[in-house]
Design a protein around this motif. Structure first.
Motif, mmCIF file in Angstrom:
data_model
loop_
_atom_site.group_PDB
_atom_site.id
_atom_site.type_symbol
_atom_site.label_atom_id
_atom_site.label_comp_id
_atom_site.label_asym_id
_atom_site.label_seq_id
_atom_site.Cartn_x
_atom_site.Cartn_y
_atom_site.Cartn_z
ATOM 1 N N THR A 1 36.637 -15.833 -29.458
ATOM 2 C CA THR A 1 37.605 -15.695 -30.539
ATOM 3 C C THR A 1 37.302 -16.789 -31.544
ATOM 4 O O THR A 1 37.524 -17.969 -31.275
ATOM 5 C CB THR A 1 39.041 -15.830 -30.016
ATOM 6 O OG1 THR A 1 39.264 -14.826 -29.018
ATOM 7 C CG2 THR A 1 40.034 -15.664 -31.150
ATOM 8 N N SER B 1 38.548 -17.863 -34.192
ATOM 9 C CA SER B 1 39.617 -18.723 -34.701
ATOM 10 C C SER B 1 39.835 -19.946 -33.815
ATOM 11 O O SER B 1 40.358 -20.957 -34.276
ATOM 12 C CB SER B 1 40.917 -17.930 -34.819
ATOM 13 O OG SER B 1 41.296 -17.423 -33.549
ATOM 14 N N SER B 2 39.420 -19.871 -32.583
ATOM 15 C CA SER B 2 39.587 -21.002 -31.667
ATOM 16 C C SER B 2 38.263 -21.587 -31.219
ATOM 17 O O SER B 2 38.206 -22.339 -30.236
ATOM 18 C CB SER B 2 40.409 -20.581 -30.446
ATOM 19 O OG SER B 2 39.784 -19.518 -29.760
ATOM 20 N N ASP C 1 34.701 -26.815 -36.971
ATOM 21 C CA ASP C 1 35.382 -26.814 -35.684
ATOM 22 C C ASP C 1 36.582 -25.876 -35.718
ATOM 23 O O ASP C 1 36.882 -25.248 -36.744
ATOM 24 C CB ASP C 1 35.751 -28.227 -35.251
ATOM 25 C CG ASP C 1 36.855 -28.863 -36.077
ATOM 26 O OD1 ASP C 1 37.052 -30.082 -35.955
ATOM 27 O OD2 ASP C 1 37.529 -28.148 -36.853
ATOM 28 N N ARG C 2 37.275 -25.791 -34.599
ATOM 29 C CA ARG C 2 38.355 -24.803 -34.476
ATOM 30 C C ARG C 2 39.531 -25.131 -35.394
ATOM 31 O O ARG C 2 40.349 -24.268 -35.683
ATOM 32 C CB ARG C 2 38.816 -24.709 -33.022
ATOM 33 C CG ARG C 2 39.370 -25.990 -32.450
ATOM 34 C CD ARG C 2 39.711 -25.825 -30.973
ATOM 35 N NE ARG C 2 40.284 -27.037 -30.395
ATOM 36 C CZ ARG C 2 41.578 -27.335 -30.443
ATOM 37 N NH1 ARG C 2 42.421 -26.504 -31.007
ATOM 38 N NH2 ARG C 2 42.019 -28.457 -29.897
ATOM 39 N N LEU C 3 39.593 -26.393 -35.854
ATOM 40 C CA LEU C 3 40.652 -26.789 -36.777
ATOM 41 C C LEU C 3 40.231 -26.583 -38.233
ATOM 42 O O LEU C 3 41.036 -26.828 -39.135
ATOM 43 C CB LEU C 3 41.026 -28.253 -36.540
ATOM 44 C CG LEU C 3 41.558 -28.585 -35.146
ATOM 45 C CD1 LEU C 3 41.847 -30.074 -35.039
ATOM 46 C CD2 LEU C 3 42.797 -27.768 -34.828
ATOM 47 N N ASN D 1 37.748 -15.109 -39.541
ATOM 48 C CA ASN D 1 38.249 -14.961 -38.172
ATOM 49 C C ASN D 1 38.572 -13.503 -37.847
ATOM 50 O O ASN D 1 38.384 -13.062 -36.711
ATOM 51 C CB ASN D 1 39.478 -15.839 -37.969
ATOM 52 C CG ASN D 1 39.136 -17.315 -37.981
ATOM 53 O OD1 ASN D 1 38.026 -17.714 -37.623
ATOM 54 N ND2 ASN D 1 40.087 -18.137 -38.391
#
Length: 115
Positions: free
Chosen positions: A28, A30-31, A52-54, A73
């Motif tokens: 996923t 987005s994460s 990164d995921r953030l 995403n």
């Protein structure tokens, strides 16, 4: 199973632009943290950009101001917009992600920049 598939590589003249894509499955986006890497002919693979995921984005100095990393995403796709291409940008471009300590790579896409 994580799979990454790059596309968008081509032959262009110096100063030109390309947009690389990396379609991901099994993760996923987005994460997930994602990155792009460049392997010039006869040289090792080098990290050039990551997100990164953030959403924190980093670039190596040689591509700052010319390349832009982004991700969609909803489409689970990573992008690399490459502007102001130089002959030294020639090579294979790979996307990568690390999941539970295992790094997954795509098969790469070829970029050739002629002077």
């Amino acid at each position: 199973q994580v799979q990454l598939v790059e596309s968008g590589g081509d032959s262009v003249q110096a100063g030109g632009s390309l947009r690389l894509s990396c379609a991901a499955s099994g993760i996923t986006m987005s994460s997930a943290g994602m990155s792009w890497h460049h392997q010039a002919p006869g040289k090792g693979r080098e990290w050039i950009s990551g997100i990164d995921r953030l959403g924190t984005i980093l670039y190596t100095d040689s591509v700052k101001g010319r390349f832009t990393i982004s991700k969609d995403n909803a489409k689970n796709t990573l992008f690399l917009q490459m502007n102001g291409l130089k002959p030294e940008d020639t090579g294979m471009y790979f996307c990568a992600t690390t999941v539970s300590g295992v790094t997954y790579w795509g098969q790469g896409t070829q970029v050739t920049v002629s002077s």
